[in-house]
Design an enzyme around this catalytic site. Sequence first.
Site, PDB file in Angstrom:
ATOM      1  N   LYS A 101     -11.994 -14.364   4.419  1.00 34.22           N
ATOM      2  CA  LYS A 101     -11.516 -14.485   5.579  1.00 34.22           C
ATOM      3  C   LYS A 101     -12.834 -15.144   6.717  1.00 34.22           C
ATOM      4  O   LYS A 101     -13.731 -16.100   7.286  1.00 34.22           O
ATOM      5  CB  LYS A 101     -11.977 -13.086   6.559  1.00 34.22           C
ATOM      6  CG  LYS A 101     -10.263 -12.692   6.970  1.00 34.22           C
ATOM      7  CD  LYS A 101     -10.931 -11.948   7.401  1.00 34.22           C
ATOM      8  CE  LYS A 101     -10.222 -10.101   7.105  1.00 34.22           C
ATOM      9  NZ  LYS A 101     -10.071  -9.664   7.751  1.00 34.22           N
TER      10      LYS A 101
HETATM   11  N1  GLU Z   1      -6.790  -4.389   8.488  1.00 33.97           N
HETATM   12  C1  GLU Z   1      -6.787  -4.393   7.353  1.00 33.97           C
HETATM   13  C2  GLU Z   1      -7.382  -6.225   6.423  1.00 33.97           C
HETATM   14  O1  GLU Z   1      -7.294  -7.163   7.397  1.00 33.97           O
HETATM   15  C3  GLU Z   1      -5.897  -4.234   7.187  1.00 33.97           C
HETATM   16  C4  GLU Z   1      -4.980  -4.432   6.308  1.00 33.97           C
HETATM   17  C5  GLU Z   1      -3.308  -3.670   6.238  1.00 33.97           C
HETATM   18  O2  GLU Z   1      -2.819  -3.980   6.458  1.00 33.97           O
HETATM   19  O3  GLU Z   1      -3.293  -2.958   5.561  1.00 33.97           O
HETATM   20  O4  GLU Z   1      -7.293  -6.567   5.339  1.00 33.97           O
END
Ligand code: GLU
Length: 493
Positions: free
Chosen positions: A260
Amino acid sequence: MNNIRLRFPPSPTGKFHIGSARTALFSYLYARKMGGTFVLRLEDTDQSRSTKEFEENIMEGMEWLGLNWDEGPIPGTNKYKGDFAPYRQIERFREGLYQPYIDKLFKEDRAYYCYCTPEELEEEKKAQAEKKEAPKYTGKCRECSKEKIEQYEKEGRSKVVRLRLNPEIIKYKDIIKGDIEFDMALYGDPVIVRSDGMPLYNFVVVVDDLTMKITHVIRGEDHISNTPIQIAIYKALGAGVPEFGHLPLTLTPDKKKMSKRFGDISIDKYKKEGYLKEALINFAALLGWSSGTEQEIYSKEELEKVFSLARVQKSNAIFDVERLNWLNGVWIRKLSLDRITAECIPYLKEAKLINDDFDRIYVEKVISLVKERLKILSEVIDLTAYFFKDLVLNPEKLVFRKSTIETTKQGLEDVIILFEDTPMSKWPLNVDEMNNLMNEAKNMHNLSNGDVFWPVRYALSFSEASPSPAELLTVLPKEVSLKRLKAALKSLS
Ligand code: GLU
């Protein structure tokens, strides 16, 4: 809508990048294909790293790509759509939505307080490393006596909540990866609530997916090691487990992990550089999915019909920017002239080639001439600048390698005479007529193509690689063409 529900739960700790867009797209497509619901939930419990800017960036990117969510935050407001609001974890936490689930785990003796200090945990790790054992929490506080707990409390130690894992084999069938099993004896009891009372990802994600009635969890392979813990939490809560599918990793061409924080590949950057949403969707869909046919070009609407999780590959996907550029060019040629013109206008404005009261019809004609060569919209600036302003003329370039200055001058002179003789009411001639006129000029003094077509092209476009001279003449205003031809002629004397 049926009861199939998928979610995309980004953490707003970075910009919306192509990897996240791929995850969102696959969940979105499966929801659309099945006639289900697509939910956007913001996982902002990490308050130190989550920001409103990133939230907005993610939502803007999703809206731009057309990954429309049926439930979730309404951008630009503090409101939500959907029956399971709020769709921000920090608000869910503040509303106490997680507490009943923590209480339930305590009540059923599936959770306990752990008072171990960071130093104690570090020592445990060291001892395990010496014995060449994999590090894991030993479960020291699992069976703490009442007295011990009282003592810890008196000492004012902080405490976390851990889940009591059963030493079992957890098996599940991953929609993409197939049968997977984990030996939970290898896992230490995970922390589910931090010492400051904030529940952690593995726990909140389960509670949210459970309360939001999520049926399919589609996410990146990097989450696969979290899955057994999450299944253990579902089981401890006595709840049914959703289907899981883990998408292959997207690697850079040198096989490195994308992240990211890899700012370069954020969706807004692609948009700014001149990639079309159609190309990005098409590209993201092919990062791990294929139809099994030769077809490579897909619109979002088509994908909504043909996408299937069964055709998602298990192996890593490679992010090949050449393929993205190629797809972008394909989409530029595929979309209507009107749409591509609209997409190009901001670039022309930014480069100050046009201002607010520009001539749309003229711009459209210009774009129609260069559309075939455009791969990235921002290239429109260099490809079309000469339609809007004079560039620097290099007299040497006017003379074709087999021509002389004299024959080139003659060619230009004859062309100018013929153009001036063509009444304004007939201008612009079509491409064939323009070619005929230039051939006529050629014949006036028995010249070659290089004496006429070459200098006309260069004089009009200041470039050796442009649309043909006849095409340029059909678009450039007559007075501009004549002015440039005369300036070219003058530059040779
Ligand atoms: N908040 C997590 C991420 O951005 C989500 C992961 C999931 O899909 O369980 O990686």
